[in-house]
Design a protein around this motif. Structure first.
Motif, PDB file in Angstrom:
ATOM      1  N   VAL A  34       0.780  -1.301   0.229  1.00 45.68           N
ATOM      2  CA  VAL A  34       0.088  -0.144  -0.212  1.00 45.68           C
ATOM      3  C   VAL A  34       1.024   1.222   0.017  1.00 45.68           C
ATOM      4  CG1 VAL A  34      -1.674   1.207   1.274  1.00 45.68           C
ATOM      5  CG2 VAL A  34      -2.020  -1.330   1.321  1.00 45.68           C
ATOM      6  N   ALA A  35       0.674   2.187  -1.084  1.00 45.64           N
ATOM      7  CA  ALA A  35       1.524   3.521  -0.965  1.00 45.64           C
ATOM      8  C   ALA A  35       0.081   4.549  -0.728  1.00 45.64           C
ATOM      9  CB  ALA A  35       2.021   3.316  -2.430  1.00 45.64           C
ATOM     10  N   ILE A  36       0.446   5.624   0.346  1.00 39.96           N
ATOM     11  CA  ILE A  36       0.638   6.750   1.271  1.00 39.96           C
ATOM     12  C   ILE A  36       0.773   8.278   0.182  1.00 39.96           C
ATOM     13  CG2 ILE A  36      -0.835   7.329   2.480  1.00 39.96           C
ATOM     14  CD1 ILE A  36      -1.172   4.978   4.142  1.00 39.96           C
ATOM     15  N   VAL A  37       0.143   8.712  -0.335  1.00 40.34           N
ATOM     16  CA  VAL A  37       0.153  10.011  -0.816  1.00 40.34           C
ATOM     17  C   VAL A  37      -0.359  11.157   0.143  1.00 40.34           C
ATOM     18  CG1 VAL A  37       0.501  11.519  -3.021  1.00 40.34           C
ATOM     19  CG2 VAL A  37      -0.148   9.159  -3.266  1.00 40.34           C
ATOM     20  N   VAL A  78       3.344  -0.809   3.750  1.00 45.85           N
ATOM     21  CA  VAL A  78       3.418   0.724   4.025  1.00 45.85           C
ATOM     22  C   VAL A  78       4.211   1.382   3.101  1.00 45.85           C
ATOM     23  CG1 VAL A  78       1.417   2.079   4.725  1.00 45.85           C
ATOM     24  CG2 VAL A  78       1.081  -0.004   4.630  1.00 45.85           C
ATOM     25  N   THR A  79       4.169   1.909   2.877  1.00 43.38           N
ATOM     26  CA  THR A  79       4.979   3.150   2.714  1.00 43.38           C
ATOM     27  C   THR A  79       4.160   4.062   1.920  1.00 43.38           C
ATOM     28  OG1 THR A  79       6.840   1.743   0.906  1.00 43.38           O
ATOM     29  CG2 THR A  79       6.623   4.478   0.971  1.00 43.38           C
ATOM     30  N   VAL A  80       4.931   5.321   3.139  1.00 44.44           N
ATOM     31  CA  VAL A  80       3.771   6.839   2.641  1.00 44.44           C
ATOM     32  C   VAL A  80       5.065   7.925   2.186  1.00 44.44           C
ATOM     33  CG1 VAL A  80       3.056   8.639   3.985  1.00 44.44           C
ATOM     34  CG2 VAL A  80       2.858   6.881   4.998  1.00 44.44           C
ATOM     35  N   ILE A 106       6.330   1.777   9.245  1.00 46.81           N
ATOM     36  CA  ILE A 106       5.553   1.935   7.705  1.00 46.81           C
ATOM     37  C   ILE A 106       7.625   3.071   7.688  1.00 46.81           C
ATOM     38  CG2 ILE A 106       4.228   3.929   7.241  1.00 46.81           C
ATOM     39  CD1 ILE A 106       2.509   3.206   9.902  1.00 46.81           C
ATOM     40  N   VAL A 107       7.590   2.581   6.224  1.00 47.53           N
ATOM     41  CA  VAL A 107       8.275   3.597   5.593  1.00 47.53           C
ATOM     42  C   VAL A 107       7.555   4.460   5.128  1.00 47.53           C
ATOM     43  CG1 VAL A 107       9.271   3.520   3.657  1.00 47.53           C
ATOM     44  CG2 VAL A 107       9.355   1.123   4.535  1.00 47.53           C
ATOM     45  N   ILE A 108       8.486   5.512   5.322  1.00 48.62           N
ATOM     46  CA  ILE A 108       7.878   7.325   4.973  1.00 48.62           C
ATOM     47  C   ILE A 108       9.549   7.647   4.227  1.00 48.62           C
ATOM     48  CG2 ILE A 108       7.471   9.331   6.046  1.00 48.62           C
ATOM     49  CD1 ILE A 108       6.113   7.968   8.636  1.00 48.62           C
ATOM     50  N   HIS A 109       8.728   8.617   3.329  1.00 48.51           N
ATOM     51  CA  HIS A 109       9.250   8.736   2.275  1.00 48.51           C
ATOM     52  C   HIS A 109       9.609  10.710   2.308  1.00 48.51           C
ATOM     53  CE1 HIS A 109      12.627   5.926   0.477  1.00 48.51           C
ATOM     54  NE2 HIS A 109      11.438   5.060   1.354  1.00 48.51           N
ATOM     55  N   GLU A 110      10.613  11.728   2.891  1.00 51.35           N
ATOM     56  CA  GLU A 110       9.946  12.889   2.690  1.00 51.35           C
ATOM     57  C   GLU A 110      10.522  13.636   2.032  1.00 51.35           C
ATOM     58  OE1 GLU A 110       8.800  14.077   7.446  1.00 51.35           O
ATOM     59  OE2 GLU A 110      10.690  13.394   7.355  1.00 51.35           O
TER      60      GLU A 110
END
Length: 467
Positions: free
Chosen positions: A41-44, A66-68, A212-216
């Motif tokens: 699941v990718a979250i924008v 899950v990646t944001v 959860i993976v987060i890329h800012e």
């Protein structure tokens, strides 16, 4: 296959960030997306809606990857710019009932009450330090035209056996707020204020701790739909089984959603610390306060004695193209300063140190919409929070998690799911021209009614055209 184009973000300069963000020197802590990656699941969007959705998915299906992807840094948008007011959906129960029916409305309202308790538990456990103060939410009138704005909601609460609100008289409001501007209203006792940026960054830490993976600093430029949608950023490509669009006002760029979403600005100011004056006039707790004018006024005092004072300006942009004016207005907060001095003349000599703005995603019914794109059953969206999200986003996360995970439950069947019964807004250029005319009428109406003067018939007619 047609790609879904997203608009490039308009990132606020550090000096234009909210007081909340500047006071804690908020910034990115995770790296941008580089190269190719994949997830379930990718979250924008790394604000409240995106982070709560990620957390709810992990709660229900811990093995889900899950990646944001966040355009700037988590909380830099509406989640870190708002007025920090926490109250349940019971204030909108009449609007909810009209849209989703009484049983569904009551479930949603009770869920926001549970969400407030969840926030309280996160703070009490030391999981998130958000400066939560449940000292009440006051909904007040400062003119005869505003009196009784809460009557329908209160009556309906009473009818369904939910005594959420107590009446307030002039003396009560003066004792709680130190202001004589408002003289009648109601209070929701189990409500109050937070430091919204602290909450957003706390949710980021919590999400990272759950895997959860987060890329800012990773704005999504386009999405290529398909069985495995591809999300393209400047530095990489993320492939996902499912996609969640939780990008607030930026979702207005999607043609399928644009007819149901309009973007307006809200402006907020923060004063220098002035605890001595506030204590002298009796404003000592963490209650959140609103008055009932159309462009709602909302304010609180921080624990350190700053006054946070916000107002919906109704500022708009052609085709909802968000630009730098939505980060900071050009008038240095003049409208809000004028209103601050009307409500608190005692603060006329107190400097205003911060002024900022932000875009708000609104729907005609002033309630959010959840669902998936018509031709893409694996691309979901959450939009239209209308400036009310701190207790509502945890509920939105439950709805989105059920949709994404394919659950058949009360959340996936919520009456807020689906766009079909929502009001379509006029196309451009009629939308923009009409909104400009209506906005000016509302401003005239507000200014006259605050003085207990009757607006002219044309002004009243035009103001009623607002969604």
């Amino acid at each position: 296959m047609n790609t879904i184009k997203l608009r490039p973000p308009v990132v606020a300069a550090k000096a234009d960030r909210s007081f909340w963000l500047q006071s804690i020197d908020a910034d990115a802590v995770t790296s941008p997306l580089q190269g190719s990656a994949d997830c379930d699941v990718a979250i924008v969007g790394g604000g409240y809606a995106g982070l709560w959705t990620a957390l709810r998915i992990k709660e229900q299906a811990p093995q889900t990857r899950v990646t944001v992807l966040e355009a700037d840094f988590c909380g830099s948008g509406a989640s870190g710019r708002n007025g920090g007011q926490v109250h349940s959906w019971f204030a909108e129960i009449d609007m909810l009932r009209a849209l989703v029916g009484e049983e569904n409305a009551l479930r949603l309202c009770r869920a926001t009450v549970d969400a407030i308790e969840e926030l309280s538990g996160l703070q009490a456990s030391g999981t998130i330090d958000m400066d939560l103060r449940l000292d009440g939410w006051l909904w007040t009138a400062s003119s005869t035209a505003q009196e009784g704005a809460w009557t329908q909601a209160c009556d309906l609460c009473r009818d369904v056996g939910e005594e959420r609100f107590r009446p307030l008289m002039r003396s009560d409001i003066l004792r709680r707020t130190g202001s004589t501007a408002s003289y009648v209203g109601i209070v929701e006792d189990r409500a109050g204020t937070v430091q919204p940026a602290k909450l957003a960054l706390g949710l980021r830490r919590l999400a990272l701790s759950k895997g959860i993976v987060i890329h800012e600093h990773s704005p999504v430029l386009e999405i290529v739909p398909g069985a495995q949608p591809q999300l393209r950023t400047a530095g990489g490509v993320l492939c996902a089984g499912k996609v969640v669009l939780a990008a607030n006002a930026w979702l207005s760029a999607i043609p399928e959603l644009h007819p149901y979403l309009y973007v307006v600005s809200s402006q907020v100011i923060a004063t220098a610390p002035t605890a001595d004056i506030l204590e002298r006039i009796g404003w000592v707790d963490g209650a959140s306060i609103c008055d009932a004018q159309h462009h709602v006024l909302y304010y609180q005092r921080t624990p350190a004695g700053q006054v946070i004072f916000g107002r919906g300006t109704g500022g708009i942009a052609y085709r909802d193209r968000i630009d730098g004016r939505f980060n900071r207005s050009g008038d240095a907060g003049a409208d809000n300063i004028r209103e601050l001095h009307r409500v608190y003349p005692q603060l006329k000599e107190v400097p205003v140190l911060y002024d900022w703005s932000g875009p708000i995603d609104c729907t005609a019914q002033h309630l959010p919409i959840f669902g998936h794109l018509k031709d893409h059953a694996n691309i979901f969206y959450a939009m239209g929070f209308n400036g009310t999200g701190i207790a509502q986003a945890p509920v939105a996360g439950r709805i989105m998690a059920s949709l994404v995970l394919g659950r058949d439950d009360v959340w996936s069947r919520s009456g807020l799911v689906g766009i079909g019964k929502r009001t379509r807004l006029p196309p451009e250029p009629l939308r923009y021209v009409g909104a400009k005319v209506v906005r000016q009428a509302i401003r005239r109406k507000n200014d006259l009614e605050i003085l207990n003067r009757e607006p002219d018939p044309l002004t009243r007619f035009l103001a009623r055209l607002a969604p």
